[in-house]
Design an enzyme around this catalytic site. Structure first.
Site, short mmCIF file in Angstrom:
data_model
loop_
_atom_site.label_atom_id
_atom_site.label_comp_id
_atom_site.label_asym_id
_atom_site.label_seq_id
_atom_site.Cartn_x
_atom_site.Cartn_y
_atom_site.Cartn_z
N CYS A 1 -0.60 51.66 -9.17
CA CYS A 1 0.04 52.98 -9.07
C CYS A 1 0.40 53.56 -10.43
CB CYS A 1 1.29 52.88 -8.21
SG CYS A 1 0.95 52.10 -6.63
N HIS B 1 5.84 58.49 -9.32
CA HIS B 1 4.88 57.93 -8.37
C HIS B 1 5.47 58.08 -6.97
CE1 HIS B 1 2.32 55.44 -6.09
NE2 HIS B 1 3.17 54.42 -6.00
N ASN C 1 1.57 57.10 0.06
CA ASN C 1 1.37 56.51 -1.26
C ASN C 1 -0.13 56.44 -1.55
OD1 ASN C 1 1.09 54.77 -3.43
ND2 ASN C 1 2.61 53.29 -2.70
O1 UT7 Z 1 3.41 51.81 -4.83
C1 UT7 Z 1 3.73 50.61 -5.41
C2 UT7 Z 1 5.11 50.21 -5.21
N1 UT7 Z 1 5.46 50.15 -3.81
C3 UT7 Z 1 6.68 50.38 -3.48
O2 UT7 Z 1 7.48 50.70 -4.32
C4 UT7 Z 1 7.05 50.19 -2.03
C5 UT7 Z 1 8.38 49.56 -1.97
N2 UT7 Z 1 8.88 49.19 -0.66
C6 UT7 Z 1 9.18 50.07 0.34
O3 UT7 Z 1 8.89 51.24 0.28
C7 UT7 Z 1 9.99 49.52 1.49
O4 UT7 Z 1 10.43 48.23 1.16
C8 UT7 Z 1 9.24 49.48 2.85
C9 UT7 Z 1 9.10 50.89 3.40
C10 UT7 Z 1 7.90 48.82 2.70
C11 UT7 Z 1 10.07 48.69 3.87
O5 UT7 Z 1 11.38 49.25 4.00
P1 UT7 Z 1 12.68 48.34 3.89
O6 UT7 Z 1 13.82 49.22 4.12
O7 UT7 Z 1 12.63 47.60 2.60
O8 UT7 Z 1 12.52 47.38 5.13
P2 UT7 Z 1 12.42 45.77 5.15
O9 UT7 Z 1 11.11 45.30 4.64
O10 UT7 Z 1 13.66 45.20 4.56
O11 UT7 Z 1 12.45 45.51 6.70
C12 UT7 Z 1 13.60 45.87 7.51
C13 UT7 Z 1 13.24 45.66 8.97
C14 UT7 Z 1 12.60 44.32 9.26
O12 UT7 Z 1 13.04 43.89 10.54
P3 UT7 Z 1 14.26 42.84 10.69
O13 UT7 Z 1 13.81 41.60 9.96
O14 UT7 Z 1 15.45 43.48 10.07
O15 UT7 Z 1 14.36 42.66 12.16
C15 UT7 Z 1 11.14 44.61 9.34
O16 UT7 Z 1 10.42 43.72 10.12
O17 UT7 Z 1 12.28 46.64 9.37
C16 UT7 Z 1 11.13 46.00 9.96
N3 UT7 Z 1 9.96 46.77 9.67
C17 UT7 Z 1 9.55 47.77 10.46
N4 UT7 Z 1 10.03 48.29 11.60
C18 UT7 Z 1 9.36 49.32 12.15
C19 UT7 Z 1 9.13 46.67 8.59
N5 UT7 Z 1 8.16 47.60 8.67
C20 UT7 Z 1 8.39 48.30 9.81
C21 UT7 Z 1 7.75 49.37 10.44
N6 UT7 Z 1 8.27 49.85 11.60
N7 UT7 Z 1 6.65 49.95 9.91
#
Ligand code: UT7
Length: 332
Positions: free
Chosen positions: A114, A255, A285
């Protein structure tokens, strides 16, 4: 001494749209979750036979047309991509160069995920300032849908396809020159975001492994935290190095990974809503294409004006990061 001027911008967005509602029929997710956690409403997906080079060509045509220079004057082409037409060779840049009919020009790809567009901007600036090249076409183009695992809800909701391009040209007018570009990398975070795709670090054992390991894998939450920290630090450093303040910036183009990351960085830097450019809701993204696509967005809306100062800020797999202070310097 020659200086490097950012002359023009162009972008290409494939017509097919993939909405959050459609994704909710493919994996266990919802429009509400995706919107709340990422700000993304939809992303564009390239056609089955549409390649990264095809999209790069369309973005480049616009950038060349808007630059006011003839394509025969371009003497180098650099493409930033993590989704090249071919895994090892030929480079996507050489394919784009031939499709554009640029003739015998230096052409190569770089891999900085990115942060790719900021990296190629820094390379273009260095080649021009050294006097080795005069007009460089830089392109960020990605068909991320080809390397996305549509059974993994942690990643498939994030990524989209598209391309952006710019022409960087030599000038002796320091007022139009790119002020500064910072780039950095730290491989100790390599496992946060990767495609373990059968390179020499991880050769395939089986066909089944081969198919899965070509897709992107991300430790989203850890990546999120490092992203906010790094993107904020980048800006603080580049502004301080150039004796500038946030108020000197007309357009902050980060980004486009996640609205919450952009908001956290913008707030930490005390930037106003008007300064911060956001396109993540409609493109998702698009990795190396996200920054030039966002610049093109404000250009086509008439918001970006000649002489205004753009601050770029990127972060991605590698890990890599970079920032740049870029006056918009079209010829006309
Ligand atoms: O471009 C290069 C750099 N990339 C980035 O900077 C991306 C960085 N990361 C992110 O944008 C975020 O971390 C995500 C959008 C990928 C995830 O969001 P988050 O708030 O960090 O969620 P998390 O991974 O901590 O997951 C929270 C919960 C989990 O469930 P439990 O364990 O709390 O029950 C996940 O399983 O959300 C769940 N989850 C989802 N639920 C519904 C993860 N993905 C999804 C989904 N839909 N798509």
């Amino acid at each position: 001494m020659a200086y490097a001027a950012f002359r023009s911008i162009g972008a290409y967005v494939p017509s097919k749209i993939l909405t959050n509602e459609e994704l909710a029929t493919m994996v266990d997710t919802s429009d509400e979750w995706i919107t709340k956690r990422t700000g993304i409403k939809e992303r564009h997906i390239a056609g089955e036979n549409e390649t990264t080079s095809d999209m790069g060509v369309e973005a480049a045509k616009l950038a060349i047309e808007r630059s006011g220079i003839d394509s025969s004057e371009i003497d180098m082409l650099i493409c930033a991509t993590i989704s090249p037409d071919y895994f090892c060779m030929p480079s996507t840049a050489t394919i784009i160069s031939t499709k554009l009919g640029l003739g015998n020009v230096t052409a190569f790809d770089i891999s900085a995920a990115c942060t790719g567009f900021v990296y190629i901007l820094s390379i273009a600036k260095a080649f021009i300032e050294s006097g080795m090249k005069k007009n460089i076409l830089i392109i960020g183009s990605e068909k991320l849908s080809a390397i996305t695992d549509y059974s993994d809800r942690g990643t498939c909701i994030l990524f989209g396809d598209g391309a952006g391009a710019a022409v960087i040209s030599a000038t002796d007018n320091k007022d139009e020159a790119i002020i500064d570009v910072h780039t950095g990398a730290d491989g100790s975070y390599a496992d946060l975001l990767m495609t373990p795709n059968g390179g020499t670090g991880s050769p395939h054992d089986s066909l089944e492994q081969e198919a899965k390991s070509c897709f992107m894998q991300m430790k989203g939450n850890e990546t999120f935290k490092v992203a906010v920290r790094t993107l904020t630090k980048d800006v603080v450093e580049i502004l301080a190095d150039n004796n500038l303040n946030g108020t000197d910036i007309n357009h902050f183009v980060p980004h486009q990974a996640n609205y919450r990351i952009i908001k956290a960085v913008g707030d930490a830097l005390k930037l106003t809503q008007k300064q911060v450019v956001i396109t993540v809701e409609k493109y998702g993204n698009t990795s190396g294409a996200s920054i030039p696509m966002a610049i093109n967005d404000i250009y086509e809306k008439g918001i970006l004006k000649k002489g205004e100062l753009i601050l770029l800020d990127a972060f991605g797999g590698g890990l890599t990061w970079g920032s740049a202070l870029v006056p918009f310097s079209p010829l006309k």
